[in-house]
Design a protein around this motif. Structure first.
Motif, PDB file in Angstrom:
ATOM      1  N   VAL A  56     -39.250 -29.942  43.695  1.00 33.28           N
ATOM      2  CA  VAL A  56     -39.993 -30.973  44.420  1.00 33.28           C
ATOM      3  C   VAL A  56     -41.305 -31.192  43.683  1.00 33.28           C
ATOM      4  N   ARG A  57     -41.902 -32.360  43.923  1.00 29.96           N
ATOM      5  CA  ARG A  57     -43.187 -32.683  43.308  1.00 29.96           C
ATOM      6  C   ARG A  57     -44.162 -33.137  44.380  1.00 29.96           C
ATOM      7  N   ARG A  58     -45.446 -32.753  44.173  1.00 27.13           N
ATOM      8  CA  ARG A  58     -46.499 -33.134  45.099  1.00 27.13           C
ATOM      9  C   ARG A  58     -47.440 -34.108  44.395  1.00 27.13           C
ATOM     10  N   THR A  59     -47.760 -35.194  45.066  1.00 24.63           N
ATOM     11  CA  THR A  59     -48.641 -36.206  44.488  1.00 24.63           C
ATOM     12  C   THR A  59     -50.101 -35.820  44.710  1.00 24.63           C
ATOM     13  N   ASP A  60     -51.003 -36.594  44.112  1.00 24.66           N
ATOM     14  CA  ASP A  60     -52.438 -36.352  44.298  1.00 24.66           C
ATOM     15  C   ASP A  60     -52.853 -36.518  45.756  1.00 24.66           C
ATOM     16  N   THR A  61     -52.080 -37.297  46.494  1.00 24.40           N
ATOM     17  CA  THR A  61     -52.377 -37.507  47.919  1.00 24.40           C
ATOM     18  C   THR A  61     -51.665 -36.486  48.808  1.00 24.40           C
ATOM     19  N   GLN A  62     -51.092 -35.447  48.165  1.00 22.48           N
ATOM     20  CA  GLN A  62     -50.428 -34.342  48.875  1.00 22.48           C
ATOM     21  C   GLN A  62     -49.137 -34.751  49.557  1.00 22.48           C
ATOM     22  N   PHE A  65     -42.230 -35.152  47.221  1.00 28.78           N
ATOM     23  CA  PHE A  65     -41.045 -35.953  46.940  1.00 28.78           C
ATOM     24  C   PHE A  65     -40.002 -35.136  46.192  1.00 28.78           C
ATOM     25  N   VAL A  66     -38.752 -35.567  46.303  1.00 26.25           N
ATOM     26  CA  VAL A  66     -37.704 -35.100  45.397  1.00 26.25           C
ATOM     27  C   VAL A  66     -37.943 -35.803  44.062  1.00 26.25           C
ATOM     28  N   PRO A  67     -38.015 -35.071  42.948  1.00 23.39           N
ATOM     29  CA  PRO A  67     -38.339 -35.721  41.680  1.00 23.39           C
ATOM     30  C   PRO A  67     -37.225 -36.622  41.161  1.00 23.39           C
TER      31      PRO A  67
END
Length: 212
Positions: A56-62, A65-67
């Motif tokens: 999974v990936r976390r954006t700058d806005t926390q 998402f599934v990459p």
């Protein structure tokens, strides 16, 4: 790690790898907790583990998402998988017992049945393909290698790749496994390594041509 966190981890990970949670799906803690039948705390712990494994990936806005892996990332995944599995195959060629080779043969027989049935049975193919390659890692008997291999996030990609093979490609994949078993029986480490290298590269080319 609590059993609840482990359950959340296995549930979410399984959904990602099977494709049930598709690339670019936002992973919301409340929805995942409901899916797992757990509170948000073990789900939060599970997401941290999955982020560390790049599942999974976390954006700058926390937001999590599934990459959706890029073409370069997909190639790197297959390259690293090939390097690790070629080494594992060489070790397995030296260490495999007759019983373990028979188990590998049984998995490959199921793969053949999945290919040659009235319609291609994707789930049976993927499950037995996974078991075949995982058993090779077990036979290789290297804890370090197994841990490194577990970090290569390819199963979701391979599930999609399997659906893109034509009949000829599926039969070629099965034939690679048969040749690998011949190399194991001959105790030929270099042969086994070469087969896996080509096997993985061919899988990557199918992905690259059709799109991951």
């Amino acid at each position: 790690m609590s059993s609840a966190s482990d359950l959340a981890y296995e549930t979410i990970r399984g959904r990602i790898l099977s494709g049930a949670l598709a690339p670019m799906t936002q992973l919301k803690e409340e929805e995942l907790a409901e899916m797992c039948g757990l509170s948000r705390t073990p789900v939060r712990d599970a997401l941290r583990r999955l982020e560390a494994e790049m599942l999974v990936r976390r954006t700058d806005t926390q937001r999590t998402f599934v990459p959706d892996w890029s073409a370069d990332e997909v190639e790197e995944i297959f390259l690293l998988r090939g390097l690790l599995e070629s080494y594992a195959a060489a070790r397995a060629a030296r260490l495999a017992t007759a019983e373990e080779i028979a188990m590998l043969q049984a998995f490959n027989d199921e793969i053949e049945r999945a290919i040659e049935g009235p319609t291609f049975d994707t789930e049976t193919f993927v499950a037995n393909n996974r078991s075949f390659h995982n058993l090779i890692l077990t036979i290789a008997n290297s804890e370090r290698l197994t841990k490194m291999r577990s970090m290569i996030v390819e199963q979701g990609i391979l599930h999609r790749t399997a659906r893109r093979y034509d009949k000829k490609g599926l039969r070629r994949s099965h034939a690679d496994h048969e040749e690998l078993l011949m190399a194991f029986k001959a105790r030929d480490e270099a042969w086994a390594s070469a087969i896996i290298t080509g096997h993985n590269r061919r899988a990557f080319r199918v992905t690259a041509i059709t799109g991951a």
